[in-house]
Design a protein around this motif. Sequence first.
Motif, PDB file in Angstrom:
ATOM      1  N   PRO A 109     -10.665  12.126   2.611  1.00 53.61           N
ATOM      2  CA  PRO A 109      -9.562  11.653   2.999  1.00 53.61           C
ATOM      3  C   PRO A 109      -8.578  11.565   1.077  1.00 53.61           C
ATOM      4  O   PRO A 109      -7.420  12.291   1.879  1.00 53.61           O
ATOM      5  CB  PRO A 109      -9.689   9.842   2.943  1.00 53.61           C
ATOM      6  N   LYS A 111      -0.580  11.480   7.103  1.00 51.52           N
ATOM      7  CA  LYS A 111      -1.332  11.427   6.646  1.00 51.52           C
ATOM      8  C   LYS A 111      -2.447  10.215   7.252  1.00 51.52           C
ATOM      9  O   LYS A 111      -4.208  10.873   7.528  1.00 51.52           O
ATOM     10  CB  LYS A 111      -2.110  11.039   5.448  1.00 51.52           C
ATOM     11  N   LEU A 156      -6.949  11.451   9.668  1.00 46.01           N
ATOM     12  CA  LEU A 156      -7.844  10.177   9.285  1.00 46.01           C
ATOM     13  C   LEU A 156      -7.864   9.451  10.588  1.00 46.01           C
ATOM     14  O   LEU A 156      -9.402   9.589  10.589  1.00 46.01           O
ATOM     15  CB  LEU A 156      -7.929   9.889   8.353  1.00 46.01           C
TER      16      LEU A 156
END
Length: 353
Positions: free
Chosen positions: A253, A269, A273
């Motif tokens: 991360p 972002k 993930l």
Amino acid sequence: MAGPLTSLKVLDFSTLLPGPYATMLLADMGADVLRVEAPDRVDLTKVMPPFDGKNSTAFSYLTRGKKTLPLNLKQADDIEKVKELIHDYDIVIEQFRPGVMDRLGIGYETLKAINPKLIYCAITGYGQTGPYRDRAGHDINYLALSGVSSHCGRADSGPPPMGIQIADVAGGSHHAVMGILAAVIHRQQTGEGQFVDISMTDAAFALNAMSGAACLAGGQEQKPESSLLNGGSFYDYYRTKDGRWLSVGSLEPQFSARFCDTLDLADMKSLALSQKPEHQQKLKQALKEKIAGKTLAEWQATFADQDACVEPVLTISEAAEHPQLKARDMVIEVDRGDGKLQMQIGRPVKFSA
């Protein structure tokens, strides 16, 4: 050469790549290696271009740090010379097909009778046992049969021919060195030598590691571009404006967040993930478009001070000039045999003493 293995004496009957690379590693670490060269059988690496001086660059590299003894193993007198040497040489490495050394009269049992502490390592494509023991093969075949090739490359184009010989070197050479040194420790503890059987297919199969564990214990067969690390995620290579490539390994991360911020893709972002394939593919498409907008040099400058697991794909000559590899002495100068120096890859194992 100086090193921690100066007490070991190795008699090397191997040719081509796996055995010579293994004995080069041993010589680099200080072992006394005597290479037996057949006067009537040319080692193909010796005549493989390009050349630097009288020998090929591959042959000069693979034979560094070794002494050479010409012997015709079909001649009785030369076979007797081998038996005499075995009194002083405590390790043998050979790369013939199973049974060849026995037929020559210098197989393990014969040499063991002369020197009971002998460590004898045989490197073959498929090992000393099994239905393929006498079958011919090359690196590409060992990678294919071991399952490695099945999950490499792209889904629409299949497995690529690798740029390095993975089964030969990472499989055969490195496992041979590990096996020999383990046998040396065993001999120190028990006084006994032994036979070390190295199959390049076995070793390549073992290289499957995490994907192999997922298949055998978890029932999940990995296919190309299907997992986190083989192209199924944004962990991949991306073409730059000038036709070069950038490697992106920003998985964690903190790295993916920094990576997206640097590319002005902060809104991506969450996709980085996500485990969903459609999210990963959406991110990859955005990265392809973004990275294609600048040259490799421009991206190198952008990420020079960013700890984001992003690095350029370098050529070998570029890698040789990289300050990290230069600081690690990974390019050295070696006398090529005529007093002139040749640039070669250095020893990757560093010792404090």
